[in-house]
Design an enzyme around this catalytic site. Structure first.
Site, PDB file in Angstrom:
ATOM      1  N   HIS B 224      41.336  44.656  39.887  1.00 28.54           N
ATOM      2  CA  HIS B 224      42.206  43.659  39.271  1.00 28.54           C
ATOM      3  C   HIS B 224      43.634  43.759  39.822  1.00 28.54           C
ATOM      4  CE1 HIS B 224      43.178  40.918  35.923  1.00 28.54           C
ATOM      5  NE2 HIS B 224      44.353  41.493  35.986  1.00 28.54           N
ATOM      6  N   HIS B 297      41.048  34.332  33.609  1.00 29.00           N
ATOM      7  CA  HIS B 297      40.806  35.247  32.498  1.00 29.00           C
ATOM      8  C   HIS B 297      39.349  35.105  32.085  1.00 29.00           C
ATOM      9  CE1 HIS B 297      43.214  37.490  29.216  1.00 29.00           C
ATOM     10  NE2 HIS B 297      43.254  38.137  30.347  1.00 29.00           N
ATOM     11  N   HIS B 299      36.489  37.325  32.243  1.00 32.27           N
ATOM     12  CA  HIS B 299      35.728  38.313  31.475  1.00 32.27           C
ATOM     13  C   HIS B 299      36.117  38.308  29.999  1.00 32.27           C
ATOM     14  CE1 HIS B 299      34.917  39.526  35.578  1.00 32.27           C
ATOM     15  NE2 HIS B 299      33.996  40.370  35.172  1.00 32.27           N
ATOM     16  N   ARG B 318      53.876  34.274  31.408  1.00 29.54           N
ATOM     17  CA  ARG B 318      54.777  35.427  31.619  1.00 29.54           C
ATOM     18  C   ARG B 318      54.967  35.728  33.106  1.00 29.54           C
ATOM     19  NH1 ARG B 318      51.780  37.433  27.531  1.00 29.54           N
ATOM     20  NH2 ARG B 318      50.676  38.911  28.840  1.00 29.54           N
ATOM     21  N   ASP B 478      56.216  40.967  34.142  1.00 30.12           N
ATOM     22  CA  ASP B 478      55.295  40.789  33.035  1.00 30.12           C
ATOM     23  C   ASP B 478      54.613  42.113  32.718  1.00 30.12           C
ATOM     24  OD1 ASP B 478      53.164  39.997  31.426  1.00 30.12           O
ATOM     25  OD2 ASP B 478      51.951  39.448  33.156  1.00 30.12           O
ATOM     26  N   GLU B 520      47.503  46.988  26.502  1.00 28.34           N
ATOM     27  CA  GLU B 520      47.786  45.664  27.062  1.00 28.34           C
ATOM     28  C   GLU B 520      48.206  44.686  25.982  1.00 28.34           C
ATOM     29  OE1 GLU B 520      44.538  44.591  29.615  1.00 28.34           O
ATOM     30  OE2 GLU B 520      44.900  46.328  30.894  1.00 28.34           O
ATOM     31  N   SER B 521      48.846  45.184  24.964  1.00 29.13           N
ATOM     32  CA  SER B 521      49.344  44.286  23.917  1.00 29.13           C
ATOM     33  C   SER B 521      50.100  43.138  24.581  1.00 29.13           C
ATOM     34  CB  SER B 521      50.283  45.040  22.978  1.00 29.13           C
ATOM     35  OG  SER B 521      49.538  45.900  22.159  1.00 29.13           O
ATOM     36  N   SER B 749      38.959  36.924  41.171  1.00 28.89           N
ATOM     37  CA  SER B 749      38.226  37.506  40.052  1.00 28.89           C
ATOM     38  C   SER B 749      36.804  37.696  40.550  1.00 28.89           C
ATOM     39  CB  SER B 749      38.273  36.558  38.859  1.00 28.89           C
ATOM     40  OG  SER B 749      37.229  36.863  37.958  1.00 28.89           O
TER      41      SER B 749
END
Lengths: 252, 958
Positions: B224, B297, B299, B318, B478, B520-521, B749
């Site tokens: 990633h 995004h 998964h 972000r 970010d 990863e909040s 991805s």
């Protein structure tokens, strides 16, 4: 330097910039202010003659749309708002701003300010909707509408909770007291509002609230079908709402 | 005092209830006529019951339509019928509870002890089986808890405390199998070679890594974050159908040899920052720049569609806020790939595509609308192989002064974390997205799934853009996948940093130092603040209720050091972290296979055309588009749905940079995995062509287009999957260079496969090309709907026998072989001339011809304008052996437009296209008929425009 207008911001407000732009086109002198600044010194409001609560999702529209900002107005700014109105100030609430005014009881305010008499609830479709609607102008004698000349206004709505509801009695009273300012026309009611109500005023006419967005319909390029019909930069009729407010205050 | 509050809508027929009834019917749960939806609020607080009642009456309900009932938590109400209650699992973001806490504070001038929200549905008495079915459709066990005929008791959720103890991972003496086991147990997604490189490094240091060091390496080296597949050397072979090797070559890396190479060779002076920041940046005008980033995004969305799409969009926004010194987001894009919504059977553990689509759309709507960013362009592609692995692409465009494009870090700069508090959310998201999904992923990856709080992001975005030009900070990024580890690690790569983890504001106690570092909040960003302005920055954010906390500083010693309560928990060399990843050569094999391509017999051409028009890929996406605010900010000059009745689908969206200038931005996109099933090379050509074509169609300058690549692919460790990826990359290079459009940003991805038993199902290799073009003069923008009666219709471009991968063949279950092949030199010439015509102002309407062919393009133009038309297939410029009505009408050859011209401009228009394929093919008519004449002059299709509109618009009327 033009009529001073306060555009009130808080967490989740998102139509403040285009509202400021529309006010400038209408020769007002707008400032964008965060509610925390106003809460710290409410008297600042009295430096202005126009208060505009723009669209957005104040506090995420959690609990119900506009509810928490309405609570803040009532808890912390009630007196200064009454003073502001007493001095002849004008208030405009667009979309989320309208929801705030209704939930704070500043609209329709048939039995006095800060009494909740109506609501704006989830659209009949259950979905957020962005589309252009037609509006019939029911009052042209108000501070906010006296310059409107067009028969019908076109502007977009963009909301999930825009269905105007009230008790049968309140709806009846509203018509009797002639407080309905805009109705959806031509079968374009996007949310199931009672009696096609899109915008209302308070008994004094100083406060106007509406779900559609006039600030997104002030110049040609903002229309879905301007191509070959109107110049991209032409001023369009909904701008007259802002101009009306400004002119009214200039004269008074 | 602990209470539960029931807020009940007095009208049982409210939209939410009706929606649930119809929703359940859609899923085969019959026999439920009415549902009462009750909002639940759980409150623990100091005030008395009477005071809490007053609060609930005043704050928690809409008195005009709702009623409120309050119960002590230990004596909830028992009702006659059945009910289910749904709440969030501990630690999951609950934005409404945050707002209620705020309102509580305003009301009582004190904090509540705890606030939770939930929802309750009350039904007539139902048996448990039905209730189970109901519940399973209403909630997601990964983020929520659901109970049947029972009560939620969220107050029992208490996070335990945390007692510090340093953990080391025994690595030095381990053998290969044990290393792999460690990688698996710790969810590191590192292969043996990588684990050995880590072991080797620590052997040299003479100590074991701490857990947080190992996690940081795994996260930094993840697919990633590193894009290993695109950076690795590749041995590429092309093999004939019989298995003979036709060609073989060594590729140093897909990124260097193809994607970046095209950009380098084109060397456009208006490319200001490419492939180095969070987004690609190009010049807008003399003072301003625009940036664009598209993310996937996939998964997270597969497991929790609302949350996955929600945080996906939040993340890419972000990226733009963190590009340079921060850009103002002015537009979002969204592209999805799903299985068809009418899919009958889905594999175990997979969310049904219809629910998937509804919830993904809801996730994008929630974040985009609440951020006040118009969602203006997108596409949806349906194919059964996206069932287990749906694709969710989200993009954001930002505007910034040219002076804010560059960022830098200096030793001594303060590390300031802004935005939301840190919880256990999304731990292992970066490594998780580099792994394949299995039936068990649903459970093992639970913590990788989360939902967002857009208002938190909106709050700090407002402040950030206000202070950006004050010169208080030197860099921003970010906090996305990998959390602080990734954000600080990346910023510190040339300098080093020290971070004091106990300073990070937490949502709840109990997080270990490692969890704080890799959490990863959402809704967090990191700034490098000039030390002398630290106070200014913190107070500017505080002014609008945003947390800004100094958690450390950048050092200059090229080491990354973490402390927790005074104890050193990590000390790492940034050069090893960022440069130590061993890359190995991968094998890629592309096999040439010629597929069958029968042209089906069409008995009823009108009926077949209606079927194409109403097929999922072609039907109007109005149901989706209207749920997005596409005109907030007032900049949109060509909306996704335009025309007098707002039904015409625009080729590109056009947004104005500033309302006082004539310059604008056009956004388009190209995607078609069916072409890729035949040959990913030509898919890349078609996608690049389509993105450019859409921009040129609305008046974009063909010399000022930049593009973004987003590859979604299967497991690249399998040579056949990688072979396709190489083909696509080669296409990217050739066509980007050929068209003169540089790539400015991209993302991949991979590992989009679903393991079911022994079978691994990959998605079809899918390339999304997003295009951003410049509009020099907004007054010249062209829309796609027909404007007037009795005007002329031209087809610009050459139609060939290219039905491969077409919507038409798909209707008959055929893929075909004759994939559209973009002729780049012809295309460039056509685009140049068309742009001249647009600038001269003689184009009344223009629509690009793509999926479905000429007929679909014309139908959309007719529907958009509410005007009829006649089309003569015999006049369409054509090249090829199989010249039949179907081939001409449904071919998806690239680089074509359908153009409406006033009769008085006939001569001029034809002169502009002299020597090129461009023919008068029809005219707009007086009536509302849609008439196509076949090659023999016969009536091939006769339809009423109204009827076509009904067919085209009703597919998604949910």
């Amino acid at each position: 330097m033009g009529i001073r207008a306060l555009v009130l911001r808080t967490a989740g407000t998102n139509c403040d910039e285009e509202t400021v732009y529309a006010l400038r086109l209408a020769d007002a002198n707008p400032d964008s202010l965060h509610i925390n600044q106003l809460r710290r010194d409410p008297a600042v409001l009295l430096d202005y003659r126009m208060l505009v609560i723009p669209g957005g999702f104040s506090y995420g529209d959690d609990i119900s749309a506009g509810k928490v900002l309405a609570l803040e107005l009532e808890l912390f700014l009630k007196n200064v708002l009454l003073e502001f109105l007493d001095r002849g100030g004008l208030i405009l609430g667009i979309c989320n701003g309208f929801q705030v005014l209704v939930k704070a009881g500043l609209l329709p305010a048939m039995s006095g300010y800060f009494t909740v008499e109506a609501s704006l609830v989830e659209n009949d479709s259950g979905l957020f909707v962005d589309r252009w609607v037609e509006l019939e102008v029911c009052r042209r004698d108000l501070p906010w509408t006296h310059l409107l000349t067009a028969d019908r206004l076109r502007m977009p709505v963009a909301h999930a909770e825009g269905k105007f509801v009230a008790s049968e009695n309140a709806i009846h009273q509203l018509s009797l007291s002639n407080q309905v300012v805009f109705r959806y026309a031509g079968g374009t009611n996007p949310n199931g509002s009672y009696q096609d109500i899109a915008g209302i005023c308070d008994p004094s006419g100083q406060i106007l609230g509406l779900m559609p967005h006039p600030e997104r319909a002030v110049i040609g390029s903002q229309y879905p079908d301007w191509f070959g019909r109107v110049p991209y930069n032409r001023f369009m009729p909904p701008l007259d709402i802002f101009r009306s407010g400004v002119k009214w205050l200039e004269k008074s | 005092m602990r209470i539960r509050v029931h807020v009940i809508h007095r009208d049982p027929g409210s939209p939410a209830s009706r929606e649930i009834v119809s929703y359940l019917k859609g899923f085969g749960v019959e026999g439920i006529d009415s549902v009462r939806r009750v909002r639940l609020v759980f409150l623990e607080a100091g005030p008395s019951l009477e005071e809490l009642e007053a609060f609930a009456e005043k704050v928690l309900l809409d008195p005009v339509v709702e009623s409120v009932f309050i119960y002590p938590d230990d004596s909830p109400p028992v009702i006659e019928g059945s009910w289910v209650e749904i709440g969030y699992l501990p630690g999951v973001m609950d934005p409404e509870a945050i707002t209620i806490s705020r309102a509580f504070r305003e009301f009582f001038r004190q904090d509540p002890v705890a606030v939770f929200t939930g929802v309750r549905y009350e039904f007539p008495p139902l048996d448990k089986g039905v209730l189970n079915a109901v519940l399973s459709q209403l909630y997601n066990p990964l983020i929520q808890i659901g109970v049947i005929n029972d009560f939620l008791h969220p107050f029992h959720q208490r996070s335990p405390g945390y007692e510090f103890s340093l953990r080391e991972v025994e690595l030095l003496e381990k053998g290969d199998e044990e290393l792999l086991q460690i990688s698996k147990d710790w969810m590191l997604s590192l292969n043996l070679r990588e684990m050995k490189a880590v072991q080797e490094h620590y052997r040299k240091l003479g100590r074991n890594p701490t857990d947080v060091e190992l996690e940081t390496i795994a996260q930094t080296w993840s697919e990633h974050c590193q894009h290993k597949t695109f950076k690795s050397p590749i041995l590429y072979r092309e093999v004939s159908e019989e298995g003979d090797v036709v060609t073989e070559e060594r590729i140093s890396s897909l990124f260097k040899d193809y994607i970046m190479k095209a950009t380098k060779e084109l060397d456009k002076p208006w490319c200001l920052s490419v492939f180095k920041d969070n987004a690609g940046v190009v010049e807008f005008d003399s003072d301003w720049a625009v940036c664009f980033k598209v993310e996937t995004h996939n998964h997270p969305s597969a497991l929790e569609p609302f949350g996955g799409a929600n945080t996906g969009l939040g993340g890419v926004i972000r990226d733009v806020l963190g590009c340079g010194l921060g850009a103002k987001p002015i537009a979002n894009t969204d592209v999805f790939c799903f299985a068809p919504p009418d899919t009958k059977e889905v594999p175990e553990g997979v969310i049904h595509p219809r629910r998937m689509m509804r919830e993904v759309v809801a996730g994008v709507r929630d974040y985009g609308n609440k951020m006040g960013i118009p969602t203006v362009n997108g596409a949806i592609f349906f194919d059964p192989d996206f069932c287990a692995n749906p694709l969710v692409y989200c993009g954001t465009v930002g505007l910034m002064p040219k002076g804010a494009v560059e960022k830098e870090i200096r030793p001594g700069d303060k590390i300031v974390l802004i935005g939301g508090r840190t919880g256990r959310d999304g731990i292992h998201g970066a490594t998780f997205s580099s792994a394949e999904l299995t039936e068990e992923s649903q459970y093992s990856c639970a913590s990788a799934v989360q939902i967002g709080n857009p208002i938190e992001e909106k709050k700090f975005a407002d402040v950030l853009l206000k202070i950006r030009d004050k010169g208080w900070y030197r860099a921003i990024t970010d906090c996305g996948a990998g959390g602080l580890s990734s954000a600080v690690g990346e910023m510190a790569r040339d300098v080093g940093a020290v971070v004091y983890l106990e300073k990070v504001p937490l949502k709840y106690s109990g997080l270990s130092y490692t969890e704080i570092w890799i959490s990863e909040s959402q809704e967090r960003m990191v700034l490098a603040v000039k030390p002398e302005y630290l106070e200014d920055v913190v107070s500017a954010f505080a002014e609008e209720d945003v947390l800004a906390t100094c958690i450390g500083e950048f050092t200059g010693d090229r080491r990354l050091r973490l402390y927790y309560d005074g104890a050193l928990v990590m000390e790492m060399d940034v050069d090893f972290l960022h440069g130590g990843l061993p890359l190995e050569e991968k094998l890629a094999v592309w096999t040439w296979v010629k597929k069958e391509e029968p042209v089906p017999d069409v008995e009823d051409p009108s009926k077949t055309f209606r079927q194409v028009l109403s097929s999922y890929n072609i039907a109007s996406k109005e149901w989706v588009i209207r749920q997005y605010d596409h005109e907030v900010q007032g900049r949109s000059a060509l909306k996704p749905l335009c025309g007098p009745r707002q039904v015409a689908p625009s080729d590109s969206a056009v947004i104005r940079g500033h309302l006082h200038s004539k310059k604008g931005i056009a956004l388009g996109c190209g995607i078609n995995p069916w072409y890729g099933r035949i040959d990913p090379y030509w898919m890349a050509g078609a996608c690049i062509d389509e993105a450019i074509r859409q921009i040129v169609a609305v008046g974009g300058n063909p010399d000022r287009i930049s593009i973004l690549d987003n590859f979604c692919w299967g497991n690249p460790d399998k040579p056949d999957r990688l072979g396709g990826l190489v083909r696509a990359s080669k296409g990217c290079y050739d066509f980007a260079l050929g068209f003169g459009v540089p790539f400015i940003s991209g993302k991949d991805s991979l590992y989009n496969e679903f393991l079911k038993g022994n079978e691994s199902i990959p998605i079809p290799g899918t390339l999304l090309i997003s295009g951003m073009g410049m509009i020099d003069d907004i007054s010249k923008v062209v829309s796609p709907y027909l404007k007037r009666r009795d005007t002329l219709l031209y087809v610009v471009g050459l139609t060939r026998d290219e039905l491969g991968g077409s919507a038409f063949l798909n209707l008959f279950g055929v893929l075909g072989n004759s994939v559209p092949r973009t002729d780049v030199s012809l295309a460039r010439e056509l685009y140049k001339r068309l742009h001249l015509a647009v600038r001269e102002g003689i184009v009344l309407a223009c629509h690009d011809i793509s999926d479905g062919g000429i007929g679909v393009a014309l139908a959309e133009m007719c529907i958009g304008g509410g005007i009829g038309a006649e089309l003569f297939l015999n006049n369409v410029p054509f090249e090829g052996d199989r010249r039949s009505n179907e081939v001409v009408f449904y071919s998806e050859s690239q680089s074509r437009f359908l153009v409406e011209i006033d009769r008085k401009h006939k001569g001029r228009f034809e002169k502009l296209f002299e020597g090129l394929p461009c023919e008068l093919v029809g005219r707009t008519s007086e009536g509302k008929s849609f008439v196509v004449y076949g090659l023999e002059g016969e009536e091939y299709i006769v339809e009423d425009v109204k009827n076509l509109e009904r067919v085209w618009r009703s597919r998604f009327r949910w």
